[in-house]
Write a protein that holds these residues in place. Sequence first.
Motif, mmCIF file in Angstrom:
data_model
loop_
_atom_site.group_PDB
_atom_site.id
_atom_site.type_symbol
_atom_site.label_atom_id
_atom_site.label_comp_id
_atom_site.label_asym_id
_atom_site.label_seq_id
_atom_site.Cartn_x
_atom_site.Cartn_y
_atom_site.Cartn_z
ATOM 1 N N TRP A 10 0.849 -1.181 0.000
ATOM 2 C CA TRP A 10 0.000 0.000 0.000
ATOM 3 C C TRP A 10 0.888 1.234 0.000
ATOM 4 N N ARG A 11 0.365 2.299 -0.607
ATOM 5 C CA ARG A 11 1.113 3.547 -0.702
ATOM 6 C C ARG A 11 0.737 4.437 0.471
ATOM 7 N N ARG A 12 1.735 4.889 1.171
ATOM 8 C CA ARG A 12 1.496 5.779 2.307
ATOM 9 C C ARG A 12 1.235 7.184 1.816
ATOM 10 N N SER A 13 0.847 8.051 2.728
ATOM 11 C CA SER A 13 0.490 9.421 2.336
ATOM 12 C C SER A 13 1.680 10.204 1.796
ATOM 13 N N ASP A 14 2.909 9.814 2.169
ATOM 14 C CA ASP A 14 4.090 10.507 1.648
ATOM 15 C C ASP A 14 4.542 9.949 0.297
ATOM 16 N N GLY A 15 3.816 8.993 -0.261
ATOM 17 C CA GLY A 15 4.117 8.458 -1.579
ATOM 18 C C GLY A 15 4.967 7.203 -1.579
ATOM 19 N N ARG A 16 5.507 6.818 -0.430
ATOM 20 C CA ARG A 16 6.333 5.610 -0.370
ATOM 21 C C ARG A 16 5.448 4.384 -0.220
ATOM 22 N N TRP A 17 5.939 3.246 -0.744
ATOM 23 C CA TRP A 17 5.194 1.994 -0.675
ATOM 24 C C TRP A 17 5.619 1.201 0.544
ATOM 25 N N ARG A 18 4.671 0.578 1.195
ATOM 26 C CA ARG A 18 4.925 -0.363 2.299
ATOM 27 C C ARG A 18 4.539 -1.740 1.799
ATOM 28 N N ARG A 19 5.274 -2.760 2.217
ATOM 29 C CA ARG A 19 5.010 -4.127 1.756
ATOM 30 C C ARG A 19 4.924 -5.035 2.979
ATOM 31 N N LEU A 20 3.981 -5.967 2.935
ATOM 32 C CA LEU A 20 3.791 -6.932 4.014
ATOM 33 C C LEU A 20 3.648 -8.319 3.400
ATOM 34 N N PHE A 21 4.515 -9.249 3.813
ATOM 35 C CA PHE A 21 4.444 -10.632 3.360
ATOM 36 C C PHE A 21 3.792 -11.457 4.458
ATOM 37 N N VAL A 22 2.761 -12.221 4.119
ATOM 38 C CA VAL A 22 2.043 -13.052 5.086
ATOM 39 C C VAL A 22 2.124 -14.505 4.617
ATOM 40 N N PRO A 23 2.880 -15.365 5.341
ATOM 41 C CA PRO A 23 2.915 -16.780 4.969
ATOM 42 C C PRO A 23 1.600 -17.457 5.357
ATOM 43 N N VAL A 24 1.023 -18.202 4.439
ATOM 44 C CA VAL A 24 -0.314 -18.747 4.626
ATOM 45 C C VAL A 24 -0.334 -19.895 5.634
ATOM 46 N N LEU A 25 0.601 -20.835 5.531
ATOM 47 C CA LEU A 25 0.574 -22.022 6.389
ATOM 48 C C LEU A 25 0.703 -21.692 7.882
ATOM 49 N N PRO A 26 1.680 -20.873 8.316
ATOM 50 C CA PRO A 26 1.729 -20.556 9.759
ATOM 51 C C PRO A 26 0.487 -19.816 10.258
ATOM 52 N N VAL A 27 -0.047 -18.925 9.441
ATOM 53 C CA VAL A 27 -1.255 -18.204 9.852
ATOM 54 C C VAL A 27 -2.433 -19.169 9.961
ATOM 55 N N ALA A 28 -2.524 -20.108 9.011
ATOM 56 C CA ALA A 28 -3.600 -21.101 9.064
ATOM 57 C C ALA A 28 -3.465 -21.993 10.292
ATOM 58 N N LEU A 29 -2.229 -22.346 10.654
ATOM 59 C CA LEU A 29 -2.030 -23.161 11.856
ATOM 60 C C LEU A 29 -2.406 -22.406 13.119
ATOM 61 N N LEU A 30 -2.071 -21.113 13.178
ATOM 62 C CA LEU A 30 -2.428 -20.311 14.353
ATOM 63 C C LEU A 30 -3.939 -20.121 14.471
#
Length: 86
Positions: A10-30
């Motif tokens: 997602w693009r922040r208000s200052d124009g820079r991009w933020r990135r978030l990686f979410v691994p599916v298997l650990p989240v599904a286990l939790l």
Amino acid sequence: MIPQVVTARWRRSDGRWRRLFVPVLPVALLLSPLLLLAVFGGMIACLATRVSPLGALRGVGRVLWALPGTRFEIDDGRMAVLVSVR
């Protein structure tokens, strides 16, 4: 093949991009206890509406199977969101 990683950018208000990686298997286990409750609730809903639970489960499986390679992009003025499923 089930999805391995979901990437959200997602693009922040200052124009820079933020990135978030979410691994599916650990989240599904939790979240598996909640997933079990959701499956149980879905089975009850299927029986209440006279829908085949196996047919509904097969449909959900097909949707999950088709997710890898999917990209969702939303761009609205200064805000932009990109979600990619690999």
